[in-house]
Scaffold this motif. Structure first.
Motif, PDB file in Angstrom:
ATOM      1  N   PHE A  69       0.836  -1.206   0.000  1.00 15.45           N
ATOM      2  CA  PHE A  69       0.000   0.000   0.000  1.00 15.45           C
ATOM      3  C   PHE A  69       0.871   1.256   0.000  1.00 15.45           C
ATOM      4  O   PHE A  69       0.595   2.223  -0.718  1.00 15.45           O
ATOM      5  CB  PHE A  69      -0.918  -0.014   1.222  1.00 15.45           C
ATOM      6  CG  PHE A  69      -1.708   1.248   1.401  1.00 15.45           C
ATOM      7  CD1 PHE A  69      -2.857   1.494   0.666  1.00 15.45           C
ATOM      8  CD2 PHE A  69      -1.282   2.228   2.305  1.00 15.45           C
ATOM      9  CE1 PHE A  69      -3.577   2.671   0.822  1.00 15.45           C
ATOM     10  CE2 PHE A  69      -1.993   3.401   2.470  1.00 15.45           C
ATOM     11  CZ  PHE A  69      -3.149   3.623   1.715  1.00 15.45           C
ATOM     12  N   ILE A  70       1.924   1.248   0.815  1.00 16.26           N
ATOM     13  CA  ILE A  70       2.834   2.402   0.884  1.00 16.26           C
ATOM     14  C   ILE A  70       3.514   2.632  -0.461  1.00 16.26           C
ATOM     15  O   ILE A  70       3.623   3.770  -0.943  1.00 16.26           O
ATOM     16  CB  ILE A  70       3.879   2.191   1.997  1.00 16.26           C
ATOM     17  CG1 ILE A  70       3.201   2.199   3.371  1.00 16.26           C
ATOM     18  CG2 ILE A  70       4.960   3.271   1.939  1.00 16.26           C
ATOM     19  CD1 ILE A  70       4.119   1.823   4.514  1.00 16.26           C
ATOM     20  N   LEU A  71       3.956   1.537  -1.084  1.00 14.63           N
ATOM     21  CA  LEU A  71       4.617   1.655  -2.395  1.00 14.63           C
ATOM     22  C   LEU A  71       3.674   2.219  -3.444  1.00 14.63           C
ATOM     23  O   LEU A  71       4.040   3.098  -4.231  1.00 14.63           O
ATOM     24  CB  LEU A  71       5.152   0.288  -2.828  1.00 14.63           C
ATOM     25  CG  LEU A  71       6.319  -0.268  -1.998  1.00 14.63           C
ATOM     26  CD1 LEU A  71       6.625  -1.701  -2.400  1.00 14.63           C
ATOM     27  CD2 LEU A  71       7.551   0.603  -2.147  1.00 14.63           C
ATOM     28  N   PHE A  72       2.430   1.735  -3.462  1.00 20.00           N
ATOM     29  CA  PHE A  72       1.446   2.251  -4.428  1.00 20.00           C
ATOM     30  C   PHE A  72       1.110   3.711  -4.151  1.00 20.00           C
ATOM     31  O   PHE A  72       0.902   4.510  -5.068  1.00 20.00           O
ATOM     32  CB  PHE A  72       0.171   1.400  -4.399  1.00 20.00           C
ATOM     33  CG  PHE A  72       0.317   0.051  -5.045  1.00 20.00           C
ATOM     34  CD1 PHE A  72       1.004  -0.090  -6.238  1.00 20.00           C
ATOM     35  CD2 PHE A  72      -0.226  -1.080  -4.460  1.00 20.00           C
ATOM     36  CE1 PHE A  72       1.143  -1.340  -6.846  1.00 20.00           C
ATOM     37  CE2 PHE A  72      -0.094  -2.320  -5.044  1.00 20.00           C
ATOM     38  CZ  PHE A  72       0.596  -2.458  -6.245  1.00 20.00           C
ATOM     39  N   ALA A  73       1.059   4.061  -2.839  1.00 21.54           N
ATOM     40  CA  ALA A  73       0.751   5.453  -2.486  1.00 21.54           C
ATOM     41  C   ALA A  73       1.865   6.387  -2.949  1.00 21.54           C
ATOM     42  O   ALA A  73       1.598   7.483  -3.469  1.00 21.54           O
ATOM     43  CB  ALA A  73       0.561   5.560  -0.974  1.00 21.54           C
TER      44      ALA A  73
END
Length: 280
Positions: free
Chosen positions: A261-265
Motif C-alpha cells: 500500500f505504501i509503495l502504491f501510495a
C-alpha cells in the motif's frame, strides 16, 4: 522519476503476490515446565521517595526503572508488587504476565497510599501472598528510604513471619543522606511540593529486619548500585528450572500488504504531483 515510479509499482505488485502466499516466520519460544522463584517487591511510595538523589531521578523512579530492568533480564520467575504508604496493599500478586506487571509498576506515584511508611504492613501483605505459593523459593524485596511510622504490624513481627515460612526478606535502603532536593505532586490535592529534604533515615532498623528475615541489607545511592543489588538478590534466589521450546508462527501478510500500500501510495504521489500523469 518515471522509471522510479515504475519500479515502485512492480515492487508493490510483488508484495501483493507475496502476501497472497501467506508468509510466516517461525519463532522458538522458551516454555517453563516447572516453577521458579516467586518474588514480591514491596515499594515505598511515601513523599520522601520523591527526593531527587538517584542520578538526577527521584527514588521511586529509580526503583521502578531497576525493577523493570530486572524483570526484563530474568524470565522464569513470577513477580508481584505490594505498595506501601500510610497503609499497604497488593498491586500485583505473583504473576508471569510481565506486560501486565510492567504496566502496573509504571503506574506508581508518590503519595499513592498516603504520607506514612507502613513497612510492617507492607512485608505482612507480601507474606500473605507468598505463604500459600508452591514455588520452590520465595522472597520479599523491600525498597524504602525510611523507618516504620504507620500501620498495625511491627516490621520485626512481619519479618519473623516470613522467616518462619522459609520466605527470604531482602531490604534495600534507597537514597543518600544529607540535604537533597525534593519535588512531587500530591495525587489527591494536585498540589506541587518542592524544596529540600533532610534525609537521615536510620539504617540500623532496616538491617535488623533483613537479618530477622534471613536476607541481606543493601544501601544504594545510584541506579547502578540499585540494579546491582537486585541482580545479586535474584541470583541468590535462583532455582534450576525445566523448560522446553515451542514453535510459534508469526504471520507477515498484513505487514507485506501494508508495504505494498505504501509503495502504491508513493507511486500515486509521484505520478500525480511530479509527473502530472494519470494513475494507471
Amino acid at each position: 522519476m518515471y522509471v522510479f515510479s515504475k519500479v515502485l509499482t512492480i515492487l508493490g505488485c510483488i508484495c501483493v503476490i507475496v502476501a497472497m502466499a501467506d508468509p510466516v516466520i517461525k519463532i522458538q519460544e522458551k516454555v517453563y515446565t516447572s516453577l521458579g522463584t516467586d518474588i514480591v517487591f514491596v515499594v515505598d511510595t511515601s513523599p520522601s521517595m520523591a527526593a531527587q538523589d538517584m542520578n538526577g531521578n527521584n527514588r521511586l523512579a529509580a526503583a521502578q526503572s531497576a525493577i523493570n530492568f530486572l524483570v526484563s533480564q530474568h524470565d522464569g520467575y513470577r513477580y508481584g508488587i505490594v505498595v506501601l504508604g500510610s497503609e499497604a496493599s497488593v498491586l500485583v500478586p505473583p504473576t508471569s504476565d510481565f506486560t501486565y506487571f510492567k504496566n502496573r509498576i509504571d503506574e506508581l506515584k508518590i503519595g499513592y497510599f498516603g504520607n506514612g511508611s507502613a513497612i510492617g504492613d507492607g512485608i505482612g501483605t507480601a507474606f500473605c501472598h507468598l505463604a500459600s505459593s508452591k514455588a520452590p523459593k520465595k522472597c520479599i524485596i523491600l525498597l524504602t528510604d525510611g523507618e516504620n511510622n504507620a500501620g498495625d504490624i511491627h516490621p520485626e513481627t512481619a519479618a519473623n513471619l516470613a522467616a518462619s515460612n522459609q520466605i527470604a526478606l531482602y531490604v534495600v535502603g534507597v537514597g543518600s543522606k544529607g540535604t537533597v532536593p525534593i519535588e512531587y505532586v500530591d495525587p489527591l490535592s494536585g498540589k506541587l511540593y518542592s524544596g529540600y529534604l533532610n534525609s537521615n533515615f536510620d539504617s540500623s532498623s532496616l538491617k535488623q529486619i533483613a537479618s530477622i528475615g534471613n536476607g541481606l541489607y543493601y544501601e544504594v545511592q545510584t541506579i547502578e548500585e540499585l540494579n546491582s543489588a537486585l541482580s545479586v538478590v535474584v541470583k541468590n534466589e535462583n532455582v534450576q528450572q525445566n523448560y522446553t521450546y515451542k514453535s510459534v508462527n508469526e504471520l507477515l501478510y498484513k505487514n507485506v500488504l501494508l508495504l505494498s500500500f505504501i509503495l502504491f501510495a508513493i507511486t500515486f504521489v509521484i505520478k500525480k504531483l511530479l509527473l502530472r500523469e494519470g494513475f494507471y
